[in-house]
Design an enzyme around this catalytic site. Structure first.
Site, PDB file in Angstrom:
ATOM      1  N   ASP A  30       0.853  -1.192   0.000  1.00 37.73           N
ATOM      2  CA  ASP A  30       0.000   0.000   0.000  1.00 37.73           C
ATOM      3  C   ASP A  30       0.883   1.234   0.000  1.00 37.73           C
ATOM      4  O   ASP A  30       2.011   1.200   0.494  1.00 37.73           O
ATOM      5  CB  ASP A  30      -0.938   0.009   1.208  1.00 37.73           C
ATOM      6  CG  ASP A  30      -2.220   0.772   0.917  1.00 37.73           C
ATOM      7  OD1 ASP A  30      -3.264   0.128   0.696  1.00 37.73           O
ATOM      8  OD2 ASP A  30      -2.173   2.033   0.890  1.00 37.73           O
ATOM      9  N   ARG A 154     -18.424  -9.728   0.774  1.00 37.36           N
ATOM     10  CA  ARG A 154     -19.214  -8.681   1.448  1.00 37.36           C
ATOM     11  C   ARG A 154     -18.502  -8.291   2.723  1.00 37.36           C
ATOM     12  O   ARG A 154     -18.021  -9.159   3.460  1.00 37.36           O
ATOM     13  CB  ARG A 154     -20.591  -9.223   1.864  1.00 37.36           C
ATOM     14  CG  ARG A 154     -21.574  -9.443   0.770  1.00 37.36           C
ATOM     15  CD  ARG A 154     -22.705 -10.331   1.266  1.00 37.36           C
ATOM     16  NE  ARG A 154     -22.193 -11.631   1.719  1.00 37.36           N
ATOM     17  CZ  ARG A 154     -22.884 -12.518   2.428  1.00 37.36           C
ATOM     18  NH1 ARG A 154     -24.096 -12.250   2.815  1.00 37.36           N
ATOM     19  NH2 ARG A 154     -22.360 -13.676   2.777  1.00 37.36           N
ATOM     20  N   GLU A 155     -18.431  -6.995   2.992  1.00 34.39           N
ATOM     21  CA  GLU A 155     -17.852  -6.560   4.259  1.00 34.39           C
ATOM     22  C   GLU A 155     -18.684  -7.158   5.393  1.00 34.39           C
ATOM     23  O   GLU A 155     -19.897  -7.273   5.286  1.00 34.39           O
ATOM     24  CB  GLU A 155     -17.847  -5.037   4.345  1.00 34.39           C
ATOM     25  CG  GLU A 155     -16.794  -4.442   3.434  1.00 34.39           C
ATOM     26  CD  GLU A 155     -16.857  -2.923   3.359  1.00 34.39           C
ATOM     27  OE1 GLU A 155     -17.391  -2.292   4.271  1.00 34.39           O
ATOM     28  OE2 GLU A 155     -16.354  -2.384   2.356  1.00 34.39           O
ATOM     29  N   LEU A 253     -33.413  -9.229   0.442  1.00 37.38           N
ATOM     30  CA  LEU A 253     -34.844  -8.981   0.269  1.00 37.38           C
ATOM     31  C   LEU A 253     -35.452  -8.566   1.599  1.00 37.38           C
ATOM     32  O   LEU A 253     -36.551  -8.961   1.946  1.00 37.38           O
ATOM     33  CB  LEU A 253     -35.508 -10.267  -0.268  1.00 37.38           C
ATOM     34  CG  LEU A 253     -36.743 -10.106  -1.142  1.00 37.38           C
ATOM     35  CD1 LEU A 253     -36.464  -9.263  -2.369  1.00 37.38           C
ATOM     36  CD2 LEU A 253     -37.279 -11.464  -1.576  1.00 37.38           C
ATOM     37  N   CYS A 263     -19.770  -0.064  -2.423  1.00 35.35           N
ATOM     38  CA  CYS A 263     -19.940  -0.702  -3.733  1.00 35.35           C
ATOM     39  C   CYS A 263     -21.236  -0.337  -4.457  1.00 35.35           C
ATOM     40  O   CYS A 263     -21.183   0.217  -5.557  1.00 35.35           O
ATOM     41  CB  CYS A 263     -19.838  -2.215  -3.585  1.00 35.35           C
ATOM     42  SG  CYS A 263     -18.181  -2.745  -3.114  1.00 35.35           S
TER      43      CYS A 263
HETATM   44  N1  LIG Z   1     -15.098  -3.134  -0.070  1.00 37.61           N
HETATM   45  C1  LIG Z   1     -15.757  -4.139  -0.601  1.00 37.61           C
HETATM   46  O1  LIG Z   1     -16.595  -4.777   0.069  1.00 37.61           O
HETATM   47  C2  LIG Z   1     -15.521  -4.581  -2.018  1.00 37.61           C
HETATM   48  C3  LIG Z   1     -16.036  -5.810  -2.464  1.00 37.61           C
HETATM   49  C4  LIG Z   1     -15.780  -6.200  -3.781  1.00 37.61           C
HETATM   50  C5  LIG Z   1     -15.062  -5.371  -4.634  1.00 37.61           C
HETATM   51  N2  LIG Z   1     -14.596  -4.171  -4.181  1.00 37.61           N
HETATM   52  C6  LIG Z   1     -13.831  -3.346  -5.105  1.00 37.61           C
HETATM   53  O2  LIG Z   1     -12.435  -3.493  -4.787  1.00 37.61           O
HETATM   54  C7  LIG Z   1     -11.728  -2.262  -4.986  1.00 37.61           C
HETATM   55  C8  LIG Z   1     -11.049  -1.850  -3.703  1.00 37.61           C
HETATM   56  O3  LIG Z   1     -12.019  -1.598  -2.731  1.00 37.61           O
HETATM   57  P1  LIG Z   1     -11.661  -1.464  -1.185  1.00 37.61           P
HETATM   58  O4  LIG Z   1     -12.944  -1.297  -0.466  1.00 37.61           O
HETATM   59  O5  LIG Z   1     -10.725  -2.544  -0.794  1.00 37.61           O
HETATM   60  O6  LIG Z   1     -10.872  -0.062  -1.223  1.00 37.61           O
HETATM   61  P2  LIG Z   1     -10.030   0.625  -0.061  1.00 37.61           P
HETATM   62  O7  LIG Z   1     -10.175   2.076  -0.261  1.00 37.61           O
HETATM   63  O8  LIG Z   1     -10.403   0.030   1.257  1.00 37.61           O
HETATM   64  O9  LIG Z   1      -8.518   0.193  -0.364  1.00 37.61           O
HETATM   65  C9  LIG Z   1      -7.797   0.614  -1.460  1.00 37.61           C
HETATM   66  C10 LIG Z   1      -6.341   0.741  -1.043  1.00 37.61           C
HETATM   67  O10 LIG Z   1      -5.542   0.989  -2.194  1.00 37.61           O
HETATM   68  C11 LIG Z   1      -4.465   1.788  -1.797  1.00 37.61           C
HETATM   69  N3  LIG Z   1      -3.831   2.376  -2.980  1.00 37.61           N
HETATM   70  C12 LIG Z   1      -4.328   3.282  -3.854  1.00 37.61           C
HETATM   71  N4  LIG Z   1      -3.416   3.572  -4.814  1.00 37.61           N
HETATM   72  C13 LIG Z   1      -2.320   2.814  -4.544  1.00 37.61           C
HETATM   73  C14 LIG Z   1      -1.049   2.673  -5.165  1.00 37.61           C
HETATM   74  N5  LIG Z   1      -0.716   3.357  -6.260  1.00 37.61           N
HETATM   75  N6  LIG Z   1      -0.167   1.824  -4.618  1.00 37.61           N
HETATM   76  C15 LIG Z   1      -0.483   1.130  -3.509  1.00 37.61           C
HETATM   77  N7  LIG Z   1      -1.666   1.223  -2.879  1.00 37.61           N
HETATM   78  C16 LIG Z   1      -2.576   2.055  -3.388  1.00 37.61           C
HETATM   79  C17 LIG Z   1      -5.107   2.798  -0.859  1.00 37.61           C
HETATM   80  O11 LIG Z   1      -4.156   3.435  -0.036  1.00 37.61           O
HETATM   81  C18 LIG Z   1      -6.074   1.897  -0.081  1.00 37.61           C
HETATM   82  O12 LIG Z   1      -5.487   1.406   1.108  1.00 37.61           O
HETATM   83  C19 LIG Z   1     -12.780  -1.263  -5.483  1.00 37.61           C
HETATM   84  O13 LIG Z   1     -12.778  -1.256  -6.884  1.00 37.61           O
HETATM   85  C20 LIG Z   1     -14.100  -1.857  -4.972  1.00 37.61           C
HETATM   86  O14 LIG Z   1     -15.199  -1.475  -5.763  1.00 37.61           O
HETATM   87  C21 LIG Z   1     -14.792  -3.769  -2.888  1.00 37.61           C
END
Ligand SMILES: NC(=O)c1ccc[n+]([C@@H]2O[C@H](COP(=O)([O-])OP(=O)(O)OC[C@H]3O[C@@H](n4cnc5c(N)ncnc54)[C@H](O)[C@@H]3O)[C@@H](O)[C@H]2O)c1
Length: 432
Positions: A30, A154-155, A253, A263
């Site tokens: 990260d 899912r979170e 539902l 999301c």
């Molecule tokens: N949160 C969910 O439940 C979920 C479920 C399925 C899919 N997604 C998808 O997954 C993706 C990520 O979601 P998330 O909730 O984990 O996001 P998040 O914001 O929790 O995490 C993203 C991370 O990426 C890091 N980051 C950004 N640019 C970077 C770089 N250049 N180098 C290194 N690290 C970098 C950020 O610092 C951050 O910690 C999104 O596209 C989201 O739609 C999320």
């Protein structure tokens, strides 16, 4: 296998630790130095049941590493997962892909031997094509393969969802990548996950279509709840009666507040923008977005009715402010629109959330955080149950310390209206 997760958020950290737990060597990277330093000390940046134990276990046995050094981590890995954020653009339409494209540029300068580059981030259809073009500018096509592998966790249930997924979707026409990835996911496939190999574009669209469909299900039942309220029908009966039909299914539902989180709101917007770009109208999803936006306004109207239009100086307690239970995620929580509106009308808000105080409400006028349920609900005129944490399921609302005229608005239908009536509690719910 040697894996690198770029972006150690909800998706990168959970999938990284789960991959390490099934025997892979994983580096979670990260750009947030603080996050990585904390993880190295065993401090987990998010609330997710079971995550801490799994991180500590795999970090200790050296299968899981944390780093801020993107180049070095990529060069040590065979498979690179892009797990960075894809929020809605500031303009309000479509996904902001800057984080994804920045990472693609970093990846291309670290490829010296064959690598599979996977988008686990949710990205609009054809983003894989764009990433391929970016990397191809400097790297021979023989040295990399761009694959879409959307994540469906899912979170709040993320570890279970990752470990026992309904399906693993791999979007690639590259045979070599498909074989390697089928092997990577073999431990999950052997536990029953279906493995789907399709085109990259199809995989990208499957993710958006799934989220848009689930958002539609929630919105559908929320609108039906409005009708039930007019007809004195219990929406829970409708959910059960419909959900038992296997073609429909009972999940997603249950009537409640507007859908939120990181999301559904952004993904429904992004898919309609994609459709507009390709000159098709996803009118159903556009209606869902509109209805969901209206949901918080409708529920606020109910709050006004419950308080007989007298909001000024009323003490309103929110139990749970995140977008749902078992997560600390505040992104697009319906509280973020409802609470400021109530404060504007003169309400005094107190809230409790099992995941602690929220920066979104810190140092704001007329809103305070309580450290436990009892002190949060004490003296309230109205208690709003906003999320369905187990902690909120057996509160004694007849305690003498409570305001004797307290009203309860259960936005998750977790209490029985019959029992509440028996206890002479002023109880209001959704669609019943
Ligand atoms: N949160 C969910 O439940 C979920 C479920 C399925 C899919 N997604 C998808 O997954 C993706 C990520 O979601 P998330 O909730 O984990 O996001 P998040 O914001 O929790 O995490 C993203 C991370 O990426 C890091 N980051 C950004 N640019 C970077 C770089 N250049 N180098 C290194 N690290 C970098 C950020 O610092 C951050 O910690 C999104 O596209 C989201 O739609 C999320």
């Amino acid at each position: 296998m040697k894996l690198c997760m770029i972006g150690t958020g909800y998706v990168g950290l959970v999938s990284g630790v789960c991959f390490s737990d099934i025997g892979n060597s994983v580096i979670c990277v990260d750009r947030d130095v603080n996050k990585i330093n904390n993880l190295k000390k065993g401090i987990i940046p998010i609330y997710e049941p079971g995550l801490e134990e799994l991180v500590l276990k795999n970090y200790k046995n050296n299968r899981l590493k944390f780093s801020t050094d993107l180049k070095n981590s990529i060069s040590k890995s065979d498979i690179v997962f892009i797990c960075v954020g894809t929020p809605t653009k500031k303009s309000g339409s479509g996904a902001d892909l800057r984080q994804v494209f920045n990472v693609a540029e970093e990846i291309r300068s670290s490829i010296t031997k064959f690598k599979i580059v996977i988008t686990k981030s949710t990205v609009p259809v054809t983003t894989g094509d764009d990433i391929e073009k970016i990397i191809q500018k400097k790297v021979s096509k023989k040295l990399f393969s761009i694959v879409s592998n959307p994540e469906f966790l899912r979170e709040g249930e993320a570890i279970r969802d990752f470990t026992y997924p309904d399906r693993v979707v791999i979007g690639t026409s590259c045979k070599k990548s498909n074989t390697i990835l089928k092997n990577l996911y073999a431990p999950l496939i052997s536990k029953g996950a279906k493995y789907i190999n399709c085109s990259r574009r199809a995989a990208e669209l499957i993710k958006y279509a799934s989220n848009a469909f689930l958002a539609t299900k929630i919105t559908f039942i929320n609108e039906l709840a409005n009708l039930c309220e007019k007809l004195n029908i219990n929406i829970e009966d409708i959910s059960i009666g419909m959900g038992l039909d296997k073609r429909i299914g009972g999940r997603f539902l249950r009537a409640g507040p507007a859908y939120g989180g990181s999301c559904f709101p952004k993904d429904t917007m992004a898919i309609t923008t994609t459709a507009d770009k390709f000159k098709t109208n996803l009118s159903i999803i556009k209606t869902v977005i509109k209805s969901n936006k209206n949901r918080s306004t409708l529920l606020l109207k109910r709050v006004f009715e419950i308080l007989k239009g007298k909001i000024k100086n009323k003490k309103i307690c929110f139990l749970g402010v995140t977008f749902k239970a078992n997560t600390d995620d505040m992104r697009d929580s319906s509280c973020l629109s409802m609470i400021p509106s109530l404060i504007k009308k003169g309400a005094i808000i107190n809230y409790y959330d099992p995941t602690g105080e929220k920066k979104e409400f810190k140092n704001k006028k007329n809103i305070t955080f309580s450290k436990d349920i009892d002190s949060a609900i004490k003296k309230s005129d109205l208690i709003i149950i906003h999320t369905e944490w187990n902690d909120f399921k057996s509160i004694n609302f007849r305690k003498t310390s409570l305001n004797k005229n307290v009203k309860i608005f259960d936005m998750r239908n977790i209490y029985s209206p019959v029992k509440m009536k028996k206890q002479k509690i002023n109880y209001f719910a959704i669609g019943r």
